[in-house]
Structure formats: C-alpha cells, structure tokens
Design a protein around this motif. Structure first.
Motif, PDB file in Angstrom:
ATOM      1  N   GLU A   1       1.324   5.224   9.191  1.00  0.00           N
ATOM      2  CA  GLU A   1       0.937   3.836   8.923  1.00  0.00           C
ATOM      3  C   GLU A   1      -0.265   3.469   9.791  1.00  0.00           C
TER       4      GLU A   1
ATOM      5  N   GLY B   1      -3.464   4.970   1.695  1.00  0.00           N
ATOM      6  CA  GLY B   1      -2.290   4.543   2.465  1.00  0.00           C
ATOM      7  C   GLY B   1      -2.540   3.630   3.640  1.00  0.00           C
ATOM      8  N   CYS B   2      -3.776   3.195   3.866  1.00  0.00           N
ATOM      9  CA  CYS B   2      -4.056   2.274   4.972  1.00  0.00           C
ATOM     10  C   CYS B   2      -3.779   0.833   4.560  1.00  0.00           C
ATOM     11  N   GLU B   3      -3.232   0.066   5.496  1.00  0.00           N
ATOM     12  CA  GLU B   3      -3.271  -1.382   5.338  1.00  0.00           C
ATOM     13  C   GLU B   3      -4.655  -1.829   5.786  1.00  0.00           C
ATOM     14  N   VAL B   4      -5.339  -2.606   4.963  1.00  0.00           N
ATOM     15  CA  VAL B   4      -6.700  -3.010   5.295  1.00  0.00           C
ATOM     16  C   VAL B   4      -6.815  -4.526   5.320  1.00  0.00           C
TER      17      VAL B   4
ATOM     18  N   ILE C   1      -1.706  10.112   6.110  1.00  0.00           N
ATOM     19  CA  ILE C   1      -1.758   9.568   7.475  1.00  0.00           C
ATOM     20  C   ILE C   1      -0.527   8.723   7.764  1.00  0.00           C
TER      21      ILE C   1
ATOM     22  N   HIS D   1      -3.406   0.519  10.286  1.00  0.00           N
ATOM     23  CA  HIS D   1      -3.936  -0.791   9.923  1.00  0.00           C
ATOM     24  C   HIS D   1      -5.414  -0.847  10.312  1.00  0.00           C
TER      25      HIS D   1
ATOM     26  N   VAL E   1       0.821  -1.214   0.000  1.00  0.00           N
ATOM     27  CA  VAL E   1       0.000   0.000   0.000  1.00  0.00           C
ATOM     28  C   VAL E   1       0.855   1.264   0.000  1.00  0.00           C
ATOM     29  N   ARG E   2       1.967   1.221   0.704  1.00  0.00           N
ATOM     30  CA  ARG E   2       2.779   2.427   0.837  1.00  0.00           C
ATOM     31  C   ARG E   2       3.957   2.459  -0.143  1.00  0.00           C
TER      32      ARG E   2
ATOM     33  N   GLN F   1      -7.161   1.818   1.120  1.00  0.00           N
ATOM     34  CA  GLN F   1      -5.837   1.414   0.628  1.00  0.00           C
ATOM     35  C   GLN F   1      -5.208   2.518  -0.219  1.00  0.00           C
ATOM     36  N   SER F   2      -6.022   3.126  -1.058  1.00  0.00           N
ATOM     37  CA  SER F   2      -5.501   4.163  -1.946  1.00  0.00           C
ATOM     38  C   SER F   2      -4.952   5.347  -1.169  1.00  0.00           C
TER      39      SER F   2
END
Lengths: 333, 333
Positions: free
Chosen positions: B11, B39-42, B9, B13, A315-316, B36-37
């Motif tokens: 990191e 920057g979150c891990e989902v 933001i 999750h 994602v990053r 996700q777009s």
C-alpha cells in the motif's frame, strides 16, 4: 486491440463534469477512476478543487467551465458518447450535443436541501435534456412534488418524473420505507418508461452497512453509467435507438437498467464491506497505539482519524468493480 | 486484502502535484491514472486546469496550492509515502515532510527553455530535497552546466548532479548521442550514487518510434515511481533506509533503479506501439472519409485530427502497464 475483451463495454468516451477533491474519492476523483478502470476514456472538467471535506479551494466560474467546454468543441474533440454530471454551470454549451446524459441532481438528503434554493429550478430545467437521472429519495420528492411514504406514493413520484420531464430512465438511489419488524435494509428503485410514458418499475433490496461512507453516490453513478452502457450494448439494436429505451414488451426486471443496477450494487456491496473491515482494523490499531502512547487526541482529531479510516478502499479492490458477484436481484414493484 | 497480490507494491500513498488537462493524458491526468492502476492511492493537487494543448484555463495560485497542502496536514492526512511533482508552488509547505520525492524538473527540451528564466534557479533550489530527479538531456545540461556530447561529458554531467545537489538517484529520460551509421535509437541513462557520491551509471537503449506523443514524460515518471518502489520493496531492508540508496557493492545494472527502468520502458514501448497502430488506422479511416465526403479540412483541422488520433491509448492497454514484457536490458556505461 487484443485486450478489448477485458472490458465490459465498447470504446466509450465520457465527459465528466464534477468537483475535484484533493484527498479521498468523491466527485470526479471517484467517478473518473471507476469509469477508466472499466475501460472508458474520460475527459473531466473539474468545477471546483476542494480540500478534504471543506468548501474551500479553487473554484472555476461558470464562464470558465463554459470556456473549457467550448475549447473541446473548437478542437474537434467533442465526440463524446456519454456525459456524467451534476449541476452544470454553462449548460447551454452542452445541451445541444447528442450524447447519453446521466444527470445526478445533487440537491440534498434526508429531508434537507444542501444547495442554494435557486439550484432546484435550475435542475428542473436541465432534466428535460437528461436521459437518466439519479435522485435519492429526497431529491425525487423535491423534483416530483410527491412525498414518498409508501409504494403508492413511490409509484406516483416516478410516474410524475417520467411525465413532467420526459426523462426515459430514472433510478432512485436510496429509498427507506417504514417496514415494521424488518431488519434494516435499503432499496433502489428504477424505471424505464415505455413509449407512452408508462413507468416500468423494479426494486433491488440490499442489506445496509452500518457505516457512513463518502463518495458512494459518485461511485454508484459512475458504475451505473458503465453497466448501463454494457447492458444496452448487449441488447441487439438498442444502442442505435434514441435514448436507449427498451421495447414496450420488455418486463421491468428484464430492463437493461435493472441488469445494470444489479451489477452496480454487487460491486458496491463488496467494496464497502471490505472498506468497513479495513476501517475497523485501522481504528482498532489507532486506539491501541493511543492507549500505550502519548497521543491523546481531542474529539476533532478522532473525527478526522475516523473519516480518514472510512475512505472507500477503491484502488486495491478493482476486482470487485470488474467482476461483480450478483446476489441481489431486481424484483417487480 | 485477498487481492493485494494483484499489485506490484505494498500500500502506497502518493501526493501528485501537477497540471490537470481536460482532454488527453498529460500531467496529473496521465500520472494519476497510471499510478492508481498499479495500486497506489493518489492524492492529486492540480496546479492548473487546461484546455487541450493550450495554456488557458483555471490557474491555482501558489498560495492556493500551499493552502490545499496545508489543508491536508491540518486534517492529519499527510501520511504520504511518496510525492511526484514538477515545479512546486508553495514548496516550503512540503519540504519538511519525510517522503520519497520524485521530481521532474520540467524546463525545456531540444536546446530550448520553455519556462520562465527564474524557474531554473527555483528548480536548482528544490533539487537538494529531491530523492530522484528525471531530467531530459537538455534539463540535465541546464542543471549541471555540462554540455552532453559524448560518453565522457555524460558521465561528468551525472557526477556533477550527484555532487552539486546531493541527489541520490538520477534518471536522464532521453539521450541522443551522435552514433554515425547506426539506426535511430534513444537511450535513458540512470545512476544511484554510492555513499561517497560516486555515480553508478547504466543505460538502456530502446528503438525510437517515429511519432510524437504527448504526455510520455508524465507516463515515464508515474511508472518509474511505482516500479522503483517495487524494486526497493523487493530488496530486503532497503525500504527502511534513508533515500533507498543501495549498498555500495551493488553493481549499476543490478540497481533497483535499473530494474525499475527496464519495466517502465517495456510498458511504454508496448503502449506506444499500440498507440501508433491505432493512430495510423484512425487517420487512414479519416482520409478515406474525407476523400468520399464533403469534409475538406484545412491545415489547422488536420493538425487537430492528427493530434487527437495520437492520444496515448492508455485505458484500454492496462495489461501492458501491469505486465511489462522486458526486452531492453540495462547495460554498463
């Protein structure tokens, strides 16, 4: 509309059929996000919803999958340009549909089958309808019946796959041939057949990263789908041809498939290098915390902590997906 | 690491629990990609896999959901910062976990309940553990027991929600109050309670787009989760506090929730305006094709074509998600 130029490909609708994993980037979780980030509309049918690294969860039956697909057709929604799948329960429903089908024949690795025996003939029956297949070395051996031990047997395996299954595009996603004295490296080997089924083979050598990552096969497949679409789109007239097969006078290293693979490997090498760095940092921090704290993990916990730390940092690191910096070039085989 | 500045933001999750729809952006399909777009891990748990616009598909049971969640915990993977969910089967498994919980109490709209009666008390029981709830006008009325007909009853409804459920943050996602003579407009109304449960209310008025879109509630929720995290992160010390409740001297229109909502509405207005344009173009082309061709669709087909054309154009409008151009500002109520 003003933003189309951000994306490498024209509007593309992909049907992705794979497993869904709740945590981590594997199967559709990996493939869907990669393709969406590069501008594809993706409809995903999840064949199974799994827990992390476990074969436990909610499993859709073949008839449920087939029903989901039929539902799409009933709703006039089956205007897909491409499909990405592994083994396809309820395949009859999609076989008749005209899209470019990228099939990853997931069966095993390193000399070992990890699916049921009857999946092998099922894949063999599917491949005749596929446009691009992505076997690893073991899967290429299983499908071709040729043990790959050197360049000659590799060529024979690829010729056999083109001839037996009439599949126009093949990409063997990992090849390790014994090269005495050389440093560890991996290669991918691809080929687009000519109209008379002659292979046009190229290889791309990449430095190995000493680490086991999950989901890299799905990442490779999703990236290759997009980049192949891009390379074909940039070749005048090619996207209007059947199965996007290049003219016979196009050299192996100039094939859209070769250009696509160069970009895919550049993206993957960048993302995995960053993942390895983050992993090492995370594990170091964990070990420090462990040394000073009361947390004394057993082997099982350490294994889980390690595999969590090794999750692909996707994602990053979108920049590496979107703007690959090509370093590894296709060579003639 | 060098790319962190791309994202609004740190990191983050997120655990997302919702339905998966095979085609179109609704439920987790919408929410996961949006988060996700940005920057979150989902990690997403799909409660049900649905066909397009139909309540048919593979349904996970409460115990399967609970089992999926337990699997995450067993694997030491439950280090989530935030959770986004609607109704939560197997809620006991997650209630004890300390993350910021954004709960969308999906129950109905326009005066009508579209869930089973017993879902209402189930939501009422869940909300005491939620940090931010996102009811629409009807849901706010159902949860508060206050019919919203004017500004006074709106204030009463919000006070009641803060007091009854001790929920610190409330965002009512659509309010239509009779305003004779005015052009059609929608408003969202939010509030972050002070430490003594006093509401701090703001509203943001947006022009209505004359078109029905699916999945906008999920889009709103996912965007608000990210933008609220961002606004809190940009307020020194706030992310370390319990439930991210701003100091009592912060004015309503200066709340992180208000700043977040301004960005969310800017993104949504841009994406939906572009969607409406694409839809109109697509339907016009379809009608032209129909006029000259042999295709004479019945009412059912026309309805499907229309709803397909109205799918939110998400993947190719990422710029509007990432760089909102704020035009509609929060005002005191």
């Amino acid at each position: 509309m003003s933003e189309v130029s951000e994306f490498p490909i024209p509007e593309t609708h992909v049907l992705a059929v794979a497993s869904h994993v709740v945590y981590g980037y594997v199967g559709n979780t990996m493939a869907t996000f990669v393709m969406q980030s590069l501008g594809c509309e993706v409809s995903s049918i999840n064949t199974v919803q799994l827990r992390y690294g476990q074969a436990k969860g909610t499993r859709a039956t073949a008839s449920e999958i087939s029903d989901l697909y039929q539902g799409l057709r009933d709703s006039y929604l089956d205007s897909f340009d491409m499909m990405l799948s592994g083994y396809l329960p309820g395949a009859a429903a999609v076989e008749a549909v005209a899209f470019f089908w990228v099939l990853d024949p997931v069966m095993g690795d390193n000399g070992k089958l990890y699916v049921a025996e009857d999946v092998v003939p099922a894949y063999k029956a599917l491949i005749k309808d596929a446009d691009l297949i992505l076997p690893n070395q073991f899967e290429a051996e299983t499908l071709s019946g040729v043990k790959i031990v050197d360049m000659d047997s590799l060529k024979l395996a690829i010729s056999t796959l083109h001839e037996t299954y009439h599949v126009p595009h093949i990409m063997i996603t990992s090849i390790t041939l014994p090269t005495p004295g050389a440093t560890a490296s991996l290669a991918v080997v691809g080929s687009t057949a000519t109209t008379n089924s002659e292979p046009r083979m190229f290889s791309i050598r990449i430095p190995a990263i000493d680490c086991f990552f999950s989901g890299t096969g799905d990442m490779f497949a999703a990236l290759l789908l997009v980049r192949f679409r891009e390379a074909v789109f940039n070749t005048p007239g090619l996207s209007e041809t059947d199965a996007w097969r290049s003219d016979n006078d196009v050299k192996a290293t100039e094939l859209p498939l070769a250009q696509a693979a160069e970009k895919v490997l550049a993206s993957m090498h960048a993302v995995l290098t960053k993942t390895k760095e983050s992993r090492d940092l995370e594990l170091e921090l964990y070990k420090k915390k462990r040394a000073t704290g009361t947390d004394t993990p057993d082997g099982k916990k350490m294994k889980l902590v390690t595999s969590k730390a090794t999750e692909v940092r996707l994602v990053r690191n979108l920049g590496s997906l979107k703007n690959p910096n090509v370093q590894f070039r296709a060579e003639d085989v």
